[in-house]
Structures are given as C-alpha cells and as structure tokens.
Design a protein around this motif. Structure first.
Motif, PDB file in Angstrom:
ATOM      1  N   LYS A 143     -15.169  21.831   2.716  1.00 53.36           N
ATOM      2  CA  LYS A 143     -14.545  22.741   1.759  1.00 53.36           C
ATOM      3  C   LYS A 143     -14.769  22.172   0.357  1.00 53.36           C
ATOM      4  O   LYS A 143     -14.115  21.222  -0.051  1.00 53.36           O
TER       5      LYS A 143
ATOM      6  N   LYS B  83     -16.821  20.652   9.032  1.00 59.23           N
ATOM      7  CA  LYS B  83     -15.915  21.490   8.243  1.00 59.23           C
ATOM      8  C   LYS B  83     -15.862  20.947   6.809  1.00 59.23           C
ATOM      9  O   LYS B  83     -15.230  19.931   6.547  1.00 59.23           O
TER      10      LYS B  83
ATOM     11  N   ASP C 178     -22.346  21.901  11.299  1.00 61.73           N
ATOM     12  CA  ASP C 178     -21.103  22.297  11.965  1.00 61.73           C
ATOM     13  C   ASP C 178     -19.879  21.560  11.417  1.00 61.73           C
ATOM     14  O   ASP C 178     -18.753  21.817  11.851  1.00 61.73           O
TER      15      ASP C 178
ATOM     16  N   THR D 107     -21.714  29.437   5.002  1.00 58.18           N
ATOM     17  CA  THR D 107     -21.060  28.536   5.964  1.00 58.18           C
ATOM     18  C   THR D 107     -19.569  28.375   5.702  1.00 58.18           C
ATOM     19  O   THR D 107     -18.887  27.671   6.452  1.00 58.18           O
TER      20      THR D 107
END
Length: 478
Positions: A136, A134, A132, A171
């Motif tokens: 990038k 975040k 879960d 995801t």
C-alpha cells in the motif's frame, strides 16, 4: 510566480522537453551526468528541493513511499530512509517485477543511508517484492522533465512512470488517497497545454523546487489502471510482469485488448541531418580499435559529481571505452596524449596521439549492431541509455557519422539479453535498430583478439581507404 520558459502555441511534448533540456544546458543549471538531454535532469539544488518532502503532511503520515531511481531524487530516497519509512523503488525496466524494497544495514548511520539512496545503493541493498505481496503505497515521488502548476506532467518520453502507476493501480498498491509528488528545478515549471494530456498520463499533487512547495489542486484524474490499448505484444514480451497482470485482469472479466504494434520507420524516410566533417588524411589505428567522441564529453564523465562543467571547445579525439557486461562501470577511458605506460604516439589529427586501455577483452566476443543513431547524438547519451537498460558492453565502437555503433559482449547469451533490452530504444525521438552484427549471423565471431601488432612506419604510408567499413566491432577508421 511567472514561468521562465515560455511554451509556444501548438508545441508538442517533445518540443517542451527539448526546450527545457536546452535551457538547463545553456544556463549550466545541472550537475553530473551531462548533458541532460533524454534524462530526468539532475538539476543544481536537487537536495534542497528533496528536503522539502519532509515538510508535507502526506509524507509525515506515509508508511510506504515509492521513489523513482532518478539521480535528482536521491535526496528524497535518503529522507525516506532517515524517517525509517519503507522505501520502494521500481524494478529496473520492470523486467522481473514491479517493486524492489531498500533494506539498509542494521543501525545504518547517515552516511550509510546516503549510500543506500544512491543508484549503486539501490542495486546493492534492494530485494524484490513479489506481485502477490500486499503493498500500500501512500506517497509516490517521480521525476519530471516538465510540470505545470495545474499538475500536468511530462517525463523523458519512455512512459515508465505512467505505466508503473497504472500497474500499481491495477494491483491495488495505490488508490485515490495516494499522493503523487514531483521534484524539479524552478525553470521546469511551465504552462503545459491541457490538450497534450493523454488518458494514461500521470498527474501530480505537489511540486517541490529549490525555492517553493506548490500544491497543484489538480483536477485531472490519475490512471485507474493499465490502459491495454496503449500497449502492444512487443511491450508484453519486454515486460513479463505485464503478461501476468493481463492474465489476472482477463480472468476478472476486464477488457485487455491490446493496441497495434507501431510500424517500423522506413529507412529512406528517416530524417538525418548531415554532420559536417573536416577532410583528413587516413591513418592507422594503434593496438586496438577506438571510439570517436567529442573531448568535452569525456571531460564531463571524468569530472567529480556536482562540480560545474566548463564549456570546452569541441575537439576530435580517438579513444575506447570498455565496461563489464553486468551493467557496471564503463571501464577505463584513456585520452589523447596520456597512457599508463607514460608514452604517446603522434597522430595526424591536431598533432595529437592515442593511447588505448590496457584491459584485455575475451578471446571471442559477440557483437551487436546498433543502427539508426540520430544525427547530433552524443556517445555519452548512448552510454547512459545502455546503462539504464543494463546493456553495458565490454567495448563500444562509435561510428556516429555513419549513424551506427557496435557493442561487444562476452558471449551470445549476454548479447541476446542486450538485444532484448534494446529493441524499443528511442533517442532524440528516433527509434534505433538493434540486431546481431552480420559477422555473427554467419557464425563468425568478431573480436577474436583484442590486441594487434603496432603498425610499422613503413606500413603507415599504405593505409586502407578511410571509407572502408566493416560490420563488426573491430571496424575502425583505417
């Protein structure tokens, strides 16, 4: 630049892999570990190639970089840490998650960062990143066995790099702006036929070699997510995170239909090339059971990393290799003619002797049978696969001529974890069968004692027939 290795018309991915592995070995283009077969080759000049990653604008602009844990990518991992960027590595075998984050010690110097970028450092200085979280990823660095200037890539055949990218796309960790780089030797850049590309295959944007930076301008798309029809229920059992992702995508209304489980090969249909063996007199084992392996493999494993390995004349030797069940080192390797006690015992084979390790095994062990070992496979290749899957045994008994091996683990739980890791093991294009040894299924433990009385001279004349076999890790040549 003209490619060094020519790909024959109609060649398969496996044909290309084999051709490159053979070429690298024949030309002595790799450092430890050797041989390079079934690996991402740790080619000579890998640090030079890795240093070129800092020349890329995509690297300069990147904040988070994911680098695979392969040995030839060590320099790239170090470059990321030195640039004070976030370094992510895949969780081993994707068992507990998708990423681990490398966190060096506060104020780490260059030498400490070098340690953090090594395989051991990846274990010691990483923390898991939750699904879960975040994330990038701006830049992805992967290893390859072969790559084309058009951006097509071939890995070592297990599909983890492709699956990892699909999971990252699923995801949202990567998108169309994410850049993919691979780092290889110049000889690994070949013309890969476009018809070999499959929908789940990862393509690359840049190729870094010791002499070049190649921008591929690849026209083929990267995976947009997980292609569930390429997976089956067995894969989901082995990679729990896939179950979570499948549930999330099913809730989002996506098609998550799985493919069929591949049928197990029939033993009678397996192609096994007979291995030539010289006839020799039966002999007794010494204190402990031992493993057969060509002498040149042990020389390579004991050599310093980065040193060229001389081609040695194959010689038969008996030895035992032990490690810990935590997937660490493989234990002590004692070769013919030398031992900690300084003594030696004369053996009938090549006038040699055998000395076994002094490290004691537990009073009881749990044994795993590993069958279907392909002809010609080296024990070092099997050991490497066991390390990669974190299934290193306390002791490995090698019976390559019978296409099998026995793995001793400290307790039933360690053996079960190893069995889970080894269920989809494939080497040299052939699937291996892993199961508890027959003695374990009946409740009897093999390896009750790891020390035996040394056979007396009188007993040596009454040895058992050589082809007497046992389905336990105590099985040795009598």
């Amino acid at each position: 630049m003209e490619t060094v290795i020519k790909v024959n018309p109609g060649a398969s991915k496996w044909d290309i892999r084999q051709k490159i592995w053979d070429y690298i070995e024949d030309k002595n283009l790799a450092n430890f570990p050797r041989p390079v077969h079934n690996r991402i080759p740790n080619f000579k000049g890998s640090y030079t190639a890795c240093s070129r990653v800092s020349e890329l604008q995509a690297f300069t602009q990147a904040a988070e970089v994911k680098v695979d844990p392969d040995k030839p990518l060590e320099g790239a991992r170090q470059a990321v840490l030195q640039a004070q960027k976030t370094l992510l590595v895949p969780t081993p075998r994707l068992r507990s998650g998708l990423f681990n984050k490398i966190i060096p010690p506060q104020g780490a110097n260059k030498e400490q960062l070098h340690i953090c970028s090594s395989s051991q450092g990846v274990k010691d200085f990483s923390v898991p990143v939750g699904l879960d979280a975040k994330v990038k990823v701006d830049l992805v660095v992967v290893g390859s066995v072969a790559v084309s200037e058009k951006g097509l890539r071939i890995g070592k055949g297990e599909g983890y790099a492709d699956l990892e990218y699909g999971m990252m796309a699923s995801t949202g960790a990567v998108n169309e702006s994410s850049v993919v780089v691979t780092i290889v030797h110049d000889c690994q850049v070949v013309d890969i036929p476009e018809e070999l590309r499959e929908s789940h295959d990862l393509t690359v944007d840049y190729i870094l070699t010791p002499t070049r930076v190649i921008k591929t301008d690849c026209e083929f798309p990267k995976p947009k997510g997980i292609i569930w029809t390429k997976l089956d229920t067995e894969k989901l059992e082995k990679i729990p995170i896939l179950k979570k992702l499948r549930d999330l995508e099913e809730q989002a209304g996506k098609d998550v239909q799985l493919g069929a489980v591949p049928a197990a090969p029939e033993p009678g249909l397996q192609t096994i090339q007979p291995k030539r063996q010289t006839r020799r007199r039966p002999r007794q084992s010494t204190h402990q059971d031992v493993e057969r392996e060509p002498k040149q493999d042990s020389e390579q494993e004991k050599g310093a990393e980065g040193e060229p390995k001389a081609r040695l004349r194959p010689a038969r030797a008996r030895k035992e290799i032990r490690g810990d069940s935590r997937g660490g080192n493989e234990g002590e390797i004692n070769k013919r003619g030398k031992g900690k006690s300084g003594g030696s015992t004369k053996g009938p084979e090549e006038g040699g002797s055998e000395v076994t390790s002094q490290r004691k095994l537990p009073l009881s062990v749990t044994t795993v049978y590993l069958g279907g070992i392909p002809a010609g496979l080296r024990v070092s290749e099997l050991k490497s696969a066991l390390r990669e899957r974190e299934a290193t045994p306390l002791r490995l008994t090698w019976q390559g001529a019978q296409h099998r091996a026995f793995l001793d683990y400290s307790d039933p739980q360690a053996a079960e974890q190893a069995l889970e890791s080894l269920q989809d093991l494939s080497l040299n294009g052939q699937s291996l069968q892993a199961e508890l040894a027959k003695s374990q299924r009946g409740g009897k433990r093999s390896g009750q004692s790891n020390r035996r009385p040394r056979p007396s001279t009188a007993l040596k004349s009454k040895t058992a027939p050589q082809d007497t076999q046992s389905d336990t890790a105590e099985a040795t040549e009598q």
